[in-house]
Design a protein around this motif. Structure first.
Motif, PDB file in Angstrom:
ATOM      1  N   UNK A  71     -48.839   3.859  11.753  1.00 21.33           N
ATOM      2  CA  UNK A  71     -49.159   5.213  10.912  1.00 21.33           C
ATOM      3  C   UNK A  71     -48.446   6.134  11.497  1.00 21.33           C
ATOM      4  N   UNK A  72     -47.511   7.071  10.730  1.00 19.28           N
ATOM      5  CA  UNK A  72     -46.995   8.130  11.484  1.00 19.28           C
ATOM      6  C   UNK A  72     -47.805   9.465  11.082  1.00 19.28           C
ATOM      7  N   UNK A  73     -48.280  10.253  12.046  1.00 15.21           N
ATOM      8  CA  UNK A  73     -48.932  11.443  11.558  1.00 15.21           C
ATOM      9  C   UNK A  73     -48.478  12.789  12.187  1.00 15.21           C
ATOM     10  N   UNK A  74     -48.908  13.719  11.363  1.00 11.85           N
ATOM     11  CA  UNK A  74     -48.023  15.003  11.554  1.00 11.85           C
ATOM     12  C   UNK A  74     -48.827  16.082  11.967  1.00 11.85           C
ATOM     13  N   UNK A  75     -50.348  15.612  12.009  1.00  9.42           N
ATOM     14  CA  UNK A  75     -51.317  16.884  12.236  1.00  9.42           C
ATOM     15  C   UNK A  75     -52.594  16.287  12.487  1.00  9.42           C
ATOM     16  N   UNK A  76     -53.340  16.901  13.384  1.00 10.56           N
ATOM     17  CA  UNK A  76     -54.637  16.413  13.916  1.00 10.56           C
ATOM     18  C   UNK A  76     -55.625  17.779  13.968  1.00 10.56           C
ATOM     19  N   UNK A  77     -56.879  17.581  13.307  1.00 12.37           N
ATOM     20  CA  UNK A  77     -57.877  18.682  13.201  1.00 12.37           C
ATOM     21  C   UNK A  77     -59.265  18.125  13.873  1.00 12.37           C
ATOM     22  N   UNK A  78     -59.516  19.061  14.905  1.00 19.31           N
ATOM     23  CA  UNK A  78     -60.906  18.618  15.687  1.00 19.31           C
ATOM     24  C   UNK A  78     -61.849  18.834  14.466  1.00 19.31           C
ATOM     25  N   UNK A  79     -62.975  17.970  14.469  1.00 20.84           N
ATOM     26  CA  UNK A  79     -64.160  18.316  13.575  1.00 20.84           C
ATOM     27  C   UNK A  79     -65.423  18.552  14.549  1.00 20.84           C
ATOM     28  N   UNK A  80     -66.184  19.354  14.070  1.00 13.39           N
ATOM     29  CA  UNK A  80     -67.406  19.695  14.868  1.00 13.39           C
ATOM     30  C   UNK A  80     -68.593  19.062  14.072  1.00 13.39           C
ATOM     31  N   UNK A  81     -68.904  17.723  14.335  1.00 13.52           N
ATOM     32  CA  UNK A  81     -69.944  16.957  13.733  1.00 13.52           C
ATOM     33  C   UNK A  81     -70.989  16.437  14.776  1.00 13.52           C
ATOM     34  N   UNK A  82     -72.330  16.833  14.687  1.00 10.92           N
ATOM     35  CA  UNK A  82     -73.225  16.464  15.493  1.00 10.92           C
ATOM     36  C   UNK A  82     -73.006  16.971  16.817  1.00 10.92           C
ATOM     37  N   UNK A  83     -74.062  16.182  17.790  1.00 10.10           N
ATOM     38  CA  UNK A  83     -74.203  16.890  19.175  1.00 10.10           C
ATOM     39  C   UNK A  83     -74.142  15.611  19.985  1.00 10.10           C
ATOM     40  N   UNK A  84     -73.218  14.605  19.571  1.00  7.95           N
ATOM     41  CA  UNK A  84     -73.108  13.469  20.544  1.00  7.95           C
ATOM     42  C   UNK A  84     -72.014  13.846  21.688  1.00  7.95           C
ATOM     43  N   UNK A  85     -72.130  14.063  22.986  1.00  3.11           N
ATOM     44  CA  UNK A  85     -71.229  14.522  23.698  1.00  3.11           C
ATOM     45  C   UNK A  85     -70.403  13.454  24.225  1.00  3.11           C
TER      46      UNK A  85
END
Length: 337
Positions: A26-40
């Motif tokens: 899979x070729x990708x062009x973008x990555x966005x970090x998501x802030x979900x939960x508190x699992x470090x």
């Protein structure tokens, strides 16, 4: 679209691009970090691909078990359900990609609302109850039992919180304002936390682990692990899948976490689907609710005091930590169970 400028856990953006292209084609062009939960131990991203699809990438670097990927596949087949979002296999059929001590897993991206953001209808509570009843009834082949963690009724979180209550943490003196705020709240509620610990010890001594029936449990089925997309219900985040008493899951129904699923009609509708004739063991419910509070306090403490968590996440931790001590919240409910 806001694309993340950097990625955590030592895997750079270009490296992830290379891995996904090589392992999944899979070729990708973008990555966005998501802030979900508190699992470090976990970081998640939304992946934008050149094939006009979006994907959910999970990177985990501790407490990873392959059963968290294998068992949802088995459950989906066993009970013929589409409520589980299963992992996408690599080109050569692997369920995950290991890079050093990090595990990468790719899923379809579901553009739904978390249970934190939306409630369940009567019909969805019944549907949810039916699913949990089916999950707890899944027959597990012997070869699979070897890879699934089993409930140990571990006291490690209790011991650590006792240590924090009785010790002096240098961060209390040298920490920033956020750390000091957290620790002030922590020690202000020392008596309440100690009461929880005492009650937990008391109820633990009443549990005869050898006499308890175990079943397949999600292990962390709070509202945040329910996803709703166009009225379709999904059960997500199987990292905590475990062989345990059914109460490990049932404690969340009426348990007060997030101040959700506490209304009588919600509880009644869940059990309408699960089976009203099935009675939960009150001692086990009490144990799991108290144990969950101690575990959450430990996780909040680690996130705020002992790690390099971002400021925004620390503030959220403090917010949720303080809410536990409010009237009729999780602590009051657990102590009254």
């Amino acid at each position: 679209m806001e694309v993340a400028k950097r990625l955590y856990m030592n895997i750079r953006q270009r490296k992830i691009v290379e891995i996904i292209k090589r392992e999944y084609g899979i070729a990708i062009f973008g990555i966005e970090k998501l802030f979900l939960g508190f699992d470090h131990n976990t970081t998640v991203y939304k992946i934008f691909a050149k094939n006009d699809k979006t994907y959910f990438l999970k990177i985990r670097f501790e407490n990873f078990t392959e059963s968290s990927l294998v068992m949802p596949l088995l459950i989906s087949q066993s009970i013929n359900t589409s409520k589980i979002i299963n992992v996408i296999k690599t080109i050569d059929g692997k369920l995950f990609v290991k890079v050093s001590a990090q595990y990468l897993m790719l899923y379809p991206f579901i553009n739904g609302k978390s249970g934190w953001d939306t409630g369940l209808t009567k019909e969805q509570f019944v549907e949810f109850g039916e699913f949990m009843s089916q999950l707890h009834s899944v027959k597990i082949p012997e070869e699979y039992k070897k890879i699934i963690p089993t409930e140990q009724f571990d006291s490690k979180y209790r011991k650590q919180i006792k240590y924090y209550l009785n010790g002096t943490n240098e961060n209390a003196i040298n920490g920033d304002a956020i750390v000091i705020d957290f620790l002030n709240t922590f020690y202000k509620n020392k008596n309440t936390i100690s009461k929880i610990l005492d009650r937990l010890e008391e109820v633990s001594n009443k549990i005869n682990a050898k006499a308890i029936d175990l079943c397949l449990c999600h292990g962390d089925i709070h509202v945040g692990n329910i996803l709703i997309e166009q009225n379709k219900l999904y059960i997500v985040d199987w990292d905590t899948i475990i062989l345990a008493p059914k109460e490990r899951d049932l404690m969340f129904i009426g348990g007060g976490i997030g101040n959700k699923w506490n209304k009588k009609e919600d509880i009644d509708n869940f059990y309408l689907g699960y089976g009203n004739e099935i009675k939960a063991n009150n001692i086990l419910l009490r144990y799991y609710r108290l144990e969950r509070i101690i575990q959450d306090i430990y996780e909040f403490y680690e996130q705020v005091v002992n790690s390099k968590t971002e400021e925004g996440e620390k503030k959220l931790c403090i917010k949720y930590f303080k809410e536990q001590f409010e009237v009729n919240n999780v602590i009051d409910i657990a102590l009254a169970t």
